[in-house]
Design a protein around this motif. Structure first.
Motif, PDB file in Angstrom:
ATOM      1  N   ARG A  26     -79.270  10.349  -8.982  1.00 25.00           N
ATOM      2  CA  ARG A  26     -78.117   9.529  -8.599  1.00 25.00           C
ATOM      3  C   ARG A  26     -77.496   9.969  -7.273  1.00 25.00           C
ATOM      4  N   TRP A  27     -77.364  11.282  -7.061  1.00 22.20           N
ATOM      5  CA  TRP A  27     -76.651  11.796  -5.889  1.00 22.20           C
ATOM      6  C   TRP A  27     -77.484  12.679  -4.977  1.00 22.20           C
ATOM      7  N   GLN A  28     -78.750  12.876  -5.256  1.00 18.23           N
ATOM      8  CA  GLN A  28     -79.624  13.733  -4.451  1.00 18.23           C
ATOM      9  C   GLN A  28     -79.061  15.156  -4.334  1.00 18.23           C
ATOM     10  N   ARG A  29     -78.474  15.651  -5.400  1.00 18.89           N
ATOM     11  CA  ARG A  29     -77.976  17.033  -5.475  1.00 18.89           C
ATOM     12  C   ARG A  29     -78.923  17.792  -6.396  1.00 18.89           C
ATOM     13  N   GLU A  30     -79.805  18.581  -5.832  1.00 20.58           N
ATOM     14  CA  GLU A  30     -80.891  19.191  -6.586  1.00 20.58           C
ATOM     15  C   GLU A  30     -80.471  20.386  -7.428  1.00 20.58           C
ATOM     16  N   THR A  31     -79.506  21.167  -6.978  1.00 18.76           N
ATOM     17  CA  THR A  31     -79.141  22.381  -7.694  1.00 18.76           C
ATOM     18  C   THR A  31     -77.694  22.312  -8.169  1.00 18.76           C
ATOM     19  N   PRO A  32     -77.378  23.008  -9.244  1.00 20.69           N
ATOM     20  CA  PRO A  32     -75.996  23.011  -9.730  1.00 20.69           C
ATOM     21  C   PRO A  32     -74.995  23.547  -8.715  1.00 20.69           C
ATOM     22  N   TRP A  33     -75.450  24.369  -7.792  1.00 21.35           N
ATOM     23  CA  TRP A  33     -74.527  24.902  -6.771  1.00 21.35           C
ATOM     24  C   TRP A  33     -73.966  23.787  -5.898  1.00 21.35           C
ATOM     25  N   ALA A  34     -74.667  22.669  -5.796  1.00 21.68           N
ATOM     26  CA  ALA A  34     -74.216  21.554  -4.958  1.00 21.68           C
ATOM     27  C   ALA A  34     -73.390  20.536  -5.752  1.00 21.68           C
ATOM     28  N   TRP A  35     -73.293  20.718  -7.055  1.00 20.08           N
ATOM     29  CA  TRP A  35     -72.591  19.745  -7.885  1.00 20.08           C
ATOM     30  C   TRP A  35     -71.085  19.892  -7.778  1.00 20.08           C
ATOM     31  N   GLN A  36     -70.422  18.782  -7.991  1.00 20.12           N
ATOM     32  CA  GLN A  36     -68.973  18.760  -8.107  1.00 20.12           C
ATOM     33  C   GLN A  36     -68.630  18.336  -9.527  1.00 20.12           C
ATOM     34  N   ARG A  37     -67.381  18.472  -9.890  1.00 20.97           N
ATOM     35  CA  ARG A  37     -66.955  18.104 -11.233  1.00 20.97           C
ATOM     36  C   ARG A  37     -67.276  16.640 -11.523  1.00 20.97           C
ATOM     37  N   LYS A  38     -67.114  15.786 -10.513  1.00 21.43           N
ATOM     38  CA  LYS A  38     -67.345  14.359 -10.712  1.00 21.43           C
ATOM     39  C   LYS A  38     -68.779  14.052 -11.138  1.00 21.43           C
ATOM     40  N   HIS A  39     -69.737  14.864 -10.710  1.00 24.15           N
ATOM     41  CA  HIS A  39     -71.123  14.630 -11.072  1.00 24.15           C
ATOM     42  C   HIS A  39     -71.338  14.840 -12.569  1.00 24.15           C
ATOM     43  N   MET A  40     -70.787  15.927 -13.094  1.00 22.82           N
ATOM     44  CA  MET A  40     -70.950  16.190 -14.516  1.00 22.82           C
ATOM     45  C   MET A  40     -70.107  15.242 -15.364  1.00 22.82           C
ATOM     46  N   ALA A  41     -68.934  14.876 -14.869  1.00 26.38           N
ATOM     47  CA  ALA A  41     -68.105  13.901 -15.591  1.00 26.38           C
ATOM     48  C   ALA A  41     -68.808  12.551 -15.635  1.00 26.38           C
ATOM     49  N   TRP A  42     -69.462  12.162 -14.533  1.00 24.09           N
ATOM     50  CA  TRP A  42     -70.234  10.915 -14.516  1.00 24.09           C
ATOM     51  C   TRP A  42     -71.316  10.947 -15.572  1.00 24.09           C
ATOM     52  N   PHE A  43     -72.026  12.067 -15.652  1.00 22.63           N
ATOM     53  CA  PHE A  43     -73.091  12.157 -16.653  1.00 22.63           C
ATOM     54  C   PHE A  43     -72.522  11.964 -18.053  1.00 22.63           C
ATOM     55  N   LEU A  44     -71.435  12.649 -18.357  1.00 21.96           N
ATOM     56  CA  LEU A  44     -70.841  12.537 -19.695  1.00 21.96           C
ATOM     57  C   LEU A  44     -70.347  11.126 -19.992  1.00 21.96           C
ATOM     58  N   ASN A  45     -69.729  10.495 -19.022  1.00 17.27           N
ATOM     59  CA  ASN A  45     -69.117   9.186 -19.256  1.00 17.27           C
ATOM     60  C   ASN A  45     -70.090   8.022 -19.193  1.00 17.27           C
ATOM     61  N   HIS A  46     -71.106   8.112 -18.354  1.00 18.66           N
ATOM     62  CA  HIS A  46     -71.987   6.965 -18.151  1.00 18.66           C
ATOM     63  C   HIS A  46     -73.378   7.118 -18.743  1.00 18.66           C
ATOM     64  N   ARG A  47     -73.942   8.295 -18.650  1.00 17.13           N
ATOM     65  CA  ARG A  47     -75.315   8.468 -19.133  1.00 17.13           C
ATOM     66  C   ARG A  47     -75.386   8.728 -20.634  1.00 17.13           C
ATOM     67  N   THR A  48     -74.271   9.112 -21.244  1.00  7.78           N
ATOM     68  CA  THR A  48     -74.296   9.384 -22.687  1.00  7.78           C
ATOM     69  C   THR A  48     -73.451   8.394 -23.481  1.00  7.78           C
ATOM     70  N   LYS A  49     -72.992   7.326 -22.848  1.00  9.97           N
ATOM     71  CA  LYS A  49     -72.083   6.417 -23.558  1.00  9.97           C
ATOM     72  C   LYS A  49     -72.749   5.689 -24.722  1.00  9.97           C
ATOM     73  N   HIS A  50     -74.070   5.578 -24.723  1.00 11.00           N
ATOM     74  CA  HIS A  50     -74.763   4.901 -25.814  1.00 11.00           C
ATOM     75  C   HIS A  50     -75.325   5.890 -26.837  1.00 11.00           C
ATOM     76  N   CYS A  51     -75.050   7.162 -26.651  1.00 16.17           N
ATOM     77  CA  CYS A  51     -75.523   8.189 -27.583  1.00 16.17           C
ATOM     78  C   CYS A  51     -74.535   8.338 -28.732  1.00 16.17           C
ATOM     79  N   SER A  52     -75.003   8.958 -29.787  1.00 11.73           N
ATOM     80  CA  SER A  52     -74.120   9.224 -30.922  1.00 11.73           C
ATOM     81  C   SER A  52     -73.079  10.272 -30.524  1.00 11.73           C
TER      82      SER A  52
END
Length: 91
Positions: free
Chosen positions: A39-65
């Motif tokens: 999604r953001w071309q950020r290969e390593t966790p050192w380059a991640w921001q909080r918004k990247h992980m929040a996006w994953f939780l809110n959008h990529r797992t919304k259909h999961c149990s």
């Protein structure tokens, strides 16, 4: 030529629990890494921001149990602890 990022080595200092728990965290962390890189071309966790992980939780797992979402939340909290950040996440 660069080496691929080793998530297992990255999380080695903060992984605890049974073998199955450690393997689940590694599998989920690699999936989180792949989705953020796609999604953001950020290969390593050192380059991640909080918004990247929040996006994953809110959008990529919304259909999961709820249980699956909870396990991803635990993995994301583990990643945040490894990054030594004060980020907090809730479902």
């Amino acid at each position: 030529m660069s080496k691929p990022f080793d998530m297992e080595l990255f999380l080695a200092g903060v992984l605890a629990g049974s073998h199955a728990t450690r393997q689940r965290h590694l599998k989920q962390a690699k999936l989180i890494q792949a989705e953020i890189a796609k999604r953001w071309q950020r290969e390593t966790p050192w380059a991640w921001q909080r918004k990247h992980m929040a996006w994953f939780l809110n959008h990529r797992t919304k259909h999961c149990s709820e249980a699956t979402r909870y396990y991803y939340l635990l993995t994301i909290r583990l990643l945040a602890r490894r990054l030594d950040s004060s980020w907090t996440f809730n479902l």
